[in-house]
Design an enzyme around this catalytic site. Sequence first.
Site, PDB file in Angstrom:
ATOM      1  N   ASN A   3      -1.384  29.898  14.140  1.00  0.00           N
ATOM      2  CA  ASN A   3      -2.368  30.963  14.021  1.00  0.00           C
ATOM      3  C   ASN A   3      -3.685  30.419  14.568  1.00  0.00           C
ATOM      4  OD1 ASN A   3      -4.204  32.887  13.270  1.00  0.00           O
ATOM      5  ND2 ASN A   3      -3.984  32.573  11.065  1.00  0.00           N
ATOM      6  N   TRP A   4      -4.014  30.844  15.775  1.00  0.00           N
ATOM      7  CA  TRP A   4      -5.203  30.289  16.425  1.00  0.00           C
ATOM      8  C   TRP A   4      -6.510  30.931  15.958  1.00  0.00           C
ATOM      9  CZ3 TRP A   4      -3.650  29.459  22.313  1.00  0.00           C
ATOM     10  CH2 TRP A   4      -2.883  28.293  22.390  1.00  0.00           C
ATOM     11  N   LYS A   5      -6.415  31.958  15.146  1.00  0.00           N
ATOM     12  CA  LYS A   5      -7.626  32.631  14.634  1.00  0.00           C
ATOM     13  C   LYS A   5      -8.574  32.935  15.801  1.00  0.00           C
ATOM     14  CE  LYS A   5      -6.702  30.363  10.335  1.00  0.00           C
ATOM     15  NZ  LYS A   5      -7.169  29.889   9.037  1.00  0.00           N
ATOM     16  N   HIS A  89      -3.371  38.602   6.552  1.00  0.00           N
ATOM     17  CA  HIS A  89      -3.934  37.258   6.373  1.00  0.00           C
ATOM     18  C   HIS A  89      -5.138  37.341   5.430  1.00  0.00           C
ATOM     19  CE1 HIS A  89      -5.914  33.462   7.180  1.00  0.00           C
ATOM     20  NE2 HIS A  89      -4.748  33.032   7.640  1.00  0.00           N
ATOM     21  N   GLU A  91      -7.956  36.049   5.522  1.00  0.00           N
ATOM     22  CA  GLU A  91      -9.255  36.238   6.185  1.00  0.00           C
ATOM     23  C   GLU A  91      -9.464  37.710   6.532  1.00  0.00           C
ATOM     24  OE1 GLU A  91      -8.662  33.211   9.140  1.00  0.00           O
ATOM     25  OE2 GLU A  91      -8.795  31.701   7.567  1.00  0.00           O
ATOM     26  N   GLU A 159       0.319  31.744   1.461  1.00  0.00           N
ATOM     27  CA  GLU A 159      -0.859  30.967   1.826  1.00  0.00           C
ATOM     28  C   GLU A 159      -1.890  31.037   0.704  1.00  0.00           C
ATOM     29  OE1 GLU A 159      -1.210  30.520   6.370  1.00  0.00           O
ATOM     30  OE2 GLU A 159      -2.165  32.393   5.825  1.00  0.00           O
ATOM     31  N   GLY A 165      -7.646  25.964   5.474  1.00  0.00           N
ATOM     32  CA  GLY A 165      -8.784  25.362   6.162  1.00  0.00           C
ATOM     33  C   GLY A 165      -9.603  24.415   5.309  1.00  0.00           C
ATOM     34  N   SER A 204      -3.546  24.208   5.289  1.00  0.00           N
ATOM     35  CA  SER A 204      -3.793  22.777   5.543  1.00  0.00           C
ATOM     36  C   SER A 204      -2.530  21.977   5.874  1.00  0.00           C
ATOM     37  CB  SER A 204      -4.543  22.146   4.367  1.00  0.00           C
ATOM     38  OG  SER A 204      -5.808  22.761   4.215  1.00  0.00           O
ATOM     39  N   GLY A 225      -2.913  26.751  10.945  1.00  0.00           N
ATOM     40  CA  GLY A 225      -4.188  27.104  11.560  1.00  0.00           C
ATOM     41  C   GLY A 225      -4.755  25.912  12.313  1.00  0.00           C
ATOM     42  N   GLY A 226      -5.683  25.222  11.677  1.00  0.00           N
ATOM     43  CA  GLY A 226      -6.434  24.129  12.299  1.00  0.00           C
ATOM     44  C   GLY A 226      -5.604  23.161  13.135  1.00  0.00           C
TER      45      GLY A 226
HETATM   46  P1  PGA Z   1      -5.067  26.095   8.105  1.00  0.00           P
HETATM   47  O1  PGA Z   1      -4.880  27.684   8.212  1.00  0.00           O
HETATM   48  O2  PGA Z   1      -3.772  25.464   8.594  1.00  0.00           O
HETATM   49  O3  PGA Z   1      -6.228  25.776   8.974  1.00  0.00           O
HETATM   50  O4  PGA Z   1      -5.308  25.792   6.651  1.00  0.00           O
HETATM   51  C1  PGA Z   1      -3.667  28.291   7.901  1.00  0.00           C
HETATM   52  C2  PGA Z   1      -3.751  29.778   8.086  1.00  0.00           C
HETATM   53  O5  PGA Z   1      -4.808  30.364   7.784  1.00  0.00           O
HETATM   54  O6  PGA Z   1      -2.785  30.434   8.506  1.00  0.00           O
END
Ligand code: PGA
Length: 244
Positions: A3-5, A89, A91, A159, A165, A204, A225-226
């Site tokens: 997930n590149w956001k 998600h 966010e 999640e 994050g 994470s 994500g990250g």
């Molecule tokens: P993260 O994000 O790996 O940076 O914690 C995961 C996500 O939001 O899907």
Amino acid sequence: MANWKMYKTIKEAKNFLQDFIPLIQGINDREIGIAPTFVCLESMSKELKNTNIKLGAQNAFYETKGAYTGEISPVMLKDLDVEYVIIGHSERRKYFHETDEIINRKIKACMNEKLKVIFCIGETIEERQSNKTFNVLKNQIEKGLEGVKDADSLVLAYEPVWAIGTGVVASEEQIEEAHSFIRNKLEEIFSEKADSVRILYGGSVTPENIYSIMKLNNVDGVLVGGASLDPVKFSKIVKYDIER
Ligand code: PGA
């Protein structure tokens, strides 16, 4: 699934693929996916054509077309050979005020266009600390999946919001009990078809912790994500049990 956001321009996405594709060459026993921003979808769709990498989107609106300034419909995503869409998600729930009802409409609209949905759920730290985790998950699942019939097009992603994050990964016990709770809920909804629904963990995930996460019961994959923004790190996550 990466997930590149809201990261990477088209050029940066191209550079990533140049480095990443050779690193995962010949790996065909697991699914690899990347969900870039909408603006990268067309070029990524072309670049991923003859690879073993699936294309995902990070959101979709619940109407097929119309006067909805700024929105993107499932039909448009399908047209770009998008296969997966991340819906719900945390966010999106937090910054864009998506409710369970909106998420439910989005899931159904995506499935109508034969897109596979990665449906995200998870509790906040306040909810966990006040022992509401399972109640929250139950509600999110029941409301999000109301009237949803197509278990084959569904992937769940657990999640915990406090693990996204933050570098704080949920403990093995926390992941296992949440995933088994989710599996049971899915069985109530889809009976024997629930077994085919994959449940991903997200929050994470890194090359360092992926192996111990993947060996947990009811963990069928991860949403990253990250660590997915770096081709070497993401390739190590993909190859968690091959290169240890
Ligand atoms: P993260 O994000 O790996 O940076 O914690 C995961 C996500 O939001 O899907």
